[in-house]
Design an enzyme around this catalytic site. Structure first.
Site, PDB file in Angstrom:
ATOM      1  N   ASP A   1       0.864  -1.140   0.114  1.00 15.76           N
ATOM      2  CA  ASP A   1      -0.005   0.039   0.034  1.00 15.76           C
ATOM      3  C   ASP A   1       0.966   1.258   0.025  1.00 15.76           C
ATOM      4  OD1 ASP A   1      -2.426   1.735   0.488  1.00 15.76           O
ATOM      5  OD2 ASP A   1      -1.795   1.600   2.571  1.00 15.76           O
TER       6      ASP A   1
ATOM      7  N   ASP B   1      -0.241   5.377   0.924  1.00 16.19           N
ATOM      8  CA  ASP B   1      -0.682   6.075   2.144  1.00 16.19           C
ATOM      9  C   ASP B   1      -0.761   5.169   3.301  1.00 16.19           C
ATOM     10  OD1 ASP B   1      -1.110   8.823   0.744  1.00 16.19           O
ATOM     11  OD2 ASP B   1      -1.991   7.268  -0.361  1.00 16.19           O
TER      12      ASP B   1
ATOM     13  N   ASP C   1      -2.343  -0.358   5.609  1.00  8.50           N
ATOM     14  CA  ASP C   1      -2.537   0.164   7.079  1.00  8.50           C
ATOM     15  C   ASP C   1      -4.031   0.298   7.135  1.00  8.50           C
ATOM     16  OD1 ASP C   1      -2.668   2.489   5.161  1.00  8.50           O
ATOM     17  OD2 ASP C   1      -3.047   3.757   6.768  1.00  8.50           O
TER      18      ASP C   1
END
Length: 249
Positions: free
Chosen positions: A17, A19, A195
């Site tokens: 991922d 961000d 996240d």
């Protein structure tokens, strides 16, 4: 849960991922910056895994290209709705553009009435950021749900200080699975790090394949490992790159 041991480069495919995983989440999505140490680590790891490293993100492919330049990776964008493979072929399902425009129009009105809200318009989705106005979270979610309720083919997903309308078939887990059917990912053990709640589909897919799943930050998760912060995961990635350089494999 701690971070995993360093995986064997020749047997591993990495899916990361962006961000909150490779860069910290900031108030404005366009204000993030990839550090040179992270960029160098990505380049090193990608070389050692023979190109089996992809970015799997909610962002547009073009946006990620700009952030990681001059590097260029296979990318699944808009939570897997768009996907570019290792040779540069882009896959993007047909979407009702008029319907997406109606979604954007309704959200632009909300933003015009509430300073600090930020609308991120992407190819295939639209995200409403309320990090600068956290007291408007309920209003943002309710407005998004009301607008999307009349828009077939879209669903509402929530993230960290953001709510998004995205195609119902946009799924990070499906994107990882699609990559794993292709070279250079084919036959390797998948590793996914992310996240947010939108990464849970990918954790499920990777776990089902016997792979390595890493949750960055706190919160309930299906992941098997955890990095407490973005900085901790990036440090692990940098150390992994140095480890690979040291052992020459």
């Amino acid at each position: 849960m701690a971070l995993p041991p360093y995986p064997h480069a020749r047997r591993t495919a990495l899916f990361l991922d962006f961000d909150g995983t490779l860069v910290d989440i900031v108030a404005r999505p366009d204000a993030v910056a990839l550090t040179e140490a992270t960029r160098d680590a990505l380049a090193t790891v990608a070389r050692h895994v023979d190109g089996a490293l992809a970015i799997v993100t909610g962002r547009d492919i073009a946006t990620i290209d700009a952030f990681v330049a001059p590097l260029r990776f296979p990318i699944a964008g808009v939570h897997g709705f768009t996907r570019r493979d290792v040779v540069g072929r882009v896959q993007m399902p047909q979407l009702d553009g008029d319907l997406l425009d109606k979604l954007k129009d309704g959200l632009r009105l909300l933003c015009s009435e509430n300073e600090g809200l930020l609308l991120e318009e992407k190819a295939g989705s639209v995200a409403l950021h309320f990090r600068a106005r956290p007291e408007l979270e309920d209003v943002c979610i309710a407005t998004m749900e009301r607008i999307v309720d009349g828009a077939g083919g879209f669903r509402v997903s929530r993230g960290k200080m953001v709510v998004e309308a995205r195609p119902k078939d946009a799924n990070k887990g499906a994107a990882v699975t699609a990559f794993m059917r292709e070279a250079p990912f084919l036959g390797r053990v998948p590793l996914f790090a992310g996240d947010d709640v939108t990464d849970e589909d990918a954790f499920d897919a990777v776990n089902a394949a016997g792979g390595i799943s890493i949750k960055v930050g706190d919160g309930l998760t299906a992941a098997s490992y955890r990095a407490p912060t973005t900085a901790a995961f990036v440090a692990w990635l940098v150390d992994y790159a140095q480890h690979l350089e040291g052992e020459g494999s």
